[in-house]
Design a protein around this motif. Structure first.
Motif, PDB file in Angstrom:
ATOM      1  N   ILE A 101      18.708  30.575  -9.602  1.00 40.81           N
ATOM      2  CA  ILE A 101      19.431  30.028 -10.714  1.00 40.81           C
ATOM      3  C   ILE A 101      20.591  31.006 -11.177  1.00 40.81           C
ATOM      4  CG2 ILE A 101      19.514  29.425 -13.134  1.00 40.81           C
ATOM      5  CD1 ILE A 101      16.912  28.249 -12.516  1.00 40.81           C
ATOM      6  N   VAL A 102      20.378  32.375 -11.308  1.00 38.98           N
ATOM      7  CA  VAL A 102      21.085  33.475 -11.630  1.00 38.98           C
ATOM      8  C   VAL A 102      22.043  33.757 -10.657  1.00 38.98           C
ATOM      9  CG1 VAL A 102      21.171  35.888 -12.237  1.00 38.98           C
ATOM     10  CG2 VAL A 102      19.343  34.422 -13.271  1.00 38.98           C
ATOM     11  N   LEU A 103      21.736  33.856  -9.435  1.00 40.31           N
ATOM     12  CA  LEU A 103      22.718  34.451  -8.398  1.00 40.31           C
ATOM     13  C   LEU A 103      23.419  33.094  -7.716  1.00 40.31           C
ATOM     14  CD1 LEU A 103      20.634  37.119  -6.500  1.00 40.31           C
ATOM     15  CD2 LEU A 103      22.454  37.371  -8.245  1.00 40.31           C
ATOM     16  N   GLY A 104      22.837  31.913  -7.878  1.00 38.29           N
ATOM     17  CA  GLY A 104      23.423  31.005  -7.198  1.00 38.29           C
ATOM     18  C   GLY A 104      25.023  30.573  -7.669  1.00 38.29           C
ATOM     19  N   PRO A 105      25.470  30.537  -8.617  1.00 39.61           N
ATOM     20  CA  PRO A 105      27.003  30.494  -8.786  1.00 39.61           C
ATOM     21  C   PRO A 105      27.631  31.531  -8.283  1.00 39.61           C
ATOM     22  CG  PRO A 105      25.908  30.098 -10.922  1.00 39.61           C
ATOM     23  CD  PRO A 105      24.583  30.798  -9.764  1.00 39.61           C
ATOM     24  N   MET A 140      26.878  33.107  -5.474  1.00 36.30           N
ATOM     25  CA  MET A 140      26.812  32.951  -3.821  1.00 36.30           C
ATOM     26  C   MET A 140      27.827  31.802  -3.570  1.00 36.30           C
ATOM     27  SD  MET A 140      22.826  33.247  -3.722  1.00 36.30           S
ATOM     28  CE  MET A 140      22.797  32.668  -1.716  1.00 36.30           C
ATOM     29  N   LEU A 141      27.925  30.715  -4.472  1.00 32.23           N
ATOM     30  CA  LEU A 141      28.954  29.683  -4.371  1.00 32.23           C
ATOM     31  C   LEU A 141      30.372  29.875  -4.326  1.00 32.23           C
ATOM     32  CD1 LEU A 141      27.096  26.851  -6.086  1.00 32.23           C
ATOM     33  CD2 LEU A 141      27.078  27.197  -3.628  1.00 32.23           C
ATOM     34  N   LEU A 142      30.722  31.061  -5.388  1.00 32.65           N
ATOM     35  CA  LEU A 142      31.825  31.572  -5.543  1.00 32.65           C
ATOM     36  C   LEU A 142      32.267  32.448  -4.208  1.00 32.65           C
ATOM     37  CD1 LEU A 142      34.337  31.962  -7.394  1.00 32.65           C
ATOM     38  CD2 LEU A 142      33.060  33.845  -8.476  1.00 32.65           C
ATOM     39  N   LYS A 143      31.347  33.077  -3.863  1.00 36.62           N
ATOM     40  CA  LYS A 143      31.747  34.070  -2.896  1.00 36.62           C
ATOM     41  C   LYS A 143      32.011  33.049  -1.483  1.00 36.62           C
ATOM     42  CE  LYS A 143      30.075  37.311   0.579  1.00 36.62           C
ATOM     43  NZ  LYS A 143      28.981  37.633   1.229  1.00 36.62           N
ATOM     44  N   GLU A 144      31.139  31.914  -1.192  1.00 35.99           N
ATOM     45  CA  GLU A 144      31.537  31.194  -0.242  1.00 35.99           C
ATOM     46  C   GLU A 144      32.877  30.789  -0.385  1.00 35.99           C
ATOM     47  OE1 GLU A 144      29.635  27.041   1.833  1.00 35.99           O
ATOM     48  OE2 GLU A 144      29.027  27.729  -0.043  1.00 35.99           O
ATOM     49  N   GLN A 204      20.482  20.540   3.532  1.00 33.78           N
ATOM     50  CA  GLN A 204      20.553  22.043   3.223  1.00 33.78           C
ATOM     51  C   GLN A 204      20.497  21.969   1.683  1.00 33.78           C
ATOM     52  OE1 GLN A 204      24.328  22.798   1.491  1.00 33.78           O
ATOM     53  NE2 GLN A 204      24.095  20.774   1.011  1.00 33.78           N
ATOM     54  N   PHE A 205      20.470  23.356   1.209  1.00 30.73           N
ATOM     55  CA  PHE A 205      20.560  23.548  -0.165  1.00 30.73           C
ATOM     56  C   PHE A 205      21.898  24.112  -0.355  1.00 30.73           C
ATOM     57  CE2 PHE A 205      15.744  24.819  -0.943  1.00 30.73           C
ATOM     58  CZ  PHE A 205      15.382  23.693  -0.702  1.00 30.73           C
ATOM     59  N   ALA A 206      22.586  23.917  -1.584  1.00 31.74           N
ATOM     60  CA  ALA A 206      23.920  24.677  -1.822  1.00 31.74           C
ATOM     61  C   ALA A 206      23.799  26.077  -1.880  1.00 31.74           C
ATOM     62  CB  ALA A 206      24.397  23.914  -3.038  1.00 31.74           C
ATOM     63  N   THR A 207      22.869  26.450  -2.560  1.00 35.36           N
ATOM     64  CA  THR A 207      22.711  27.999  -2.708  1.00 35.36           C
ATOM     65  C   THR A 207      22.014  28.963  -1.597  1.00 35.36           C
ATOM     66  OG1 THR A 207      21.077  27.914  -4.385  1.00 35.36           O
ATOM     67  CG2 THR A 207      23.090  28.288  -5.031  1.00 35.36           C
ATOM     68  N   CYS A 208      21.247  28.179  -0.619  1.00 37.05           N
ATOM     69  CA  CYS A 208      20.551  28.948   0.480  1.00 37.05           C
ATOM     70  C   CYS A 208      21.680  29.788   1.250  1.00 37.05           C
ATOM     71  CB  CYS A 208      20.030  28.132   1.335  1.00 37.05           C
ATOM     72  SG  CYS A 208      19.450  28.452   2.851  1.00 37.05           S
ATOM     73  N   CYS A 251      22.077  28.438   4.758  1.00 39.23           N
ATOM     74  CA  CYS A 251      22.850  27.088   4.686  1.00 39.23           C
ATOM     75  C   CYS A 251      24.495  27.501   4.454  1.00 39.23           C
ATOM     76  CB  CYS A 251      22.534  26.199   3.583  1.00 39.23           C
ATOM     77  SG  CYS A 251      20.776  25.506   3.687  1.00 39.23           S
ATOM     78  N   ILE A 252      24.844  28.323   3.736  1.00 37.05           N
ATOM     79  CA  ILE A 252      26.027  29.068   3.446  1.00 37.05           C
ATOM     80  C   ILE A 252      26.560  29.508   4.798  1.00 37.05           C
ATOM     81  CG2 ILE A 252      27.416  30.821   2.314  1.00 37.05           C
ATOM     82  CD1 ILE A 252      25.553  30.510  -0.137  1.00 37.05           C
ATOM     83  N   LYS A 253      25.738  30.057   5.480  1.00 39.01           N
ATOM     84  CA  LYS A 253      26.166  30.780   6.861  1.00 39.01           C
ATOM     85  C   LYS A 253      26.696  29.617   7.934  1.00 39.01           C
ATOM     86  CE  LYS A 253      23.991  33.094  10.901  1.00 39.01           C
ATOM     87  NZ  LYS A 253      23.110  33.609  11.491  1.00 39.01           N
TER      88      LYS A 253
END
Length: 126
Positions: free
Chosen positions: A10-14, A16-20, A49-53, A56-58
């Motif tokens: 929850i803390v790191l997810g946003p 990770m999505l921003l970096k993606e 997938q999960f959005a913040t996995c 999955c981002i890879k």
């Protein structure tokens, strides 16, 4: 322990999505005819997938690099997708690429490195 990782996500997810979104590779450019063929081939694929996995981002970054329009199915928030993945794929693990073949058979491909390798083999531009 389970709650620790949930809180961490929850803390790191946003972030990770921003970096993606900031590091998303520019997609390959194909002719209209070639891209139409690729889009048709992508209709037979679905990525569970999960959005913040991170894995999955890879896979999503490789999809962007190859200009692939594969349907994304979020198993974290959509119970139906999670149940389908478990019942048909055999495991709730993500990422998982569902590959539907012309003969009606279905292959479930787990592991991000295997999915990336498959996408590169099928859709790489020479």
């Amino acid at each position: 322990m389970k709650y620790f990782f949930r809180l961490l996500r929850i803390v790191l997810g946003p972030f990770m999505l921003l970096k993606e979104s900031l590091t998303r590779p520019k997609g390959v450019v194909r002719s209209v005819a070639d891209q139409t063929k690729v889009d048709a081939a992508c209709q037979k694929l679905a990525l569970y997938q999960f959005a913040t996995c991170p894995f999955c981002i890879k896979v999503r970054k490789e999809m962007a690099r190859l200009s692939l329009t594969i349907e994304l199915r979020n198993t974290q928030h959509v119970t139906e997708h999670r149940q389908t993945l478990l019942a048909q794929g055999g495991s709730p693990k993500v990422p998982c690429l569902k590959i539907s073949n012309d003969d009606g058979s279905v292959k479930w491909l787990y592991e991000s490195k295997d999915i990336v390798h498959y996408l590169q083999q099928e859709f790489a531009v020479i």
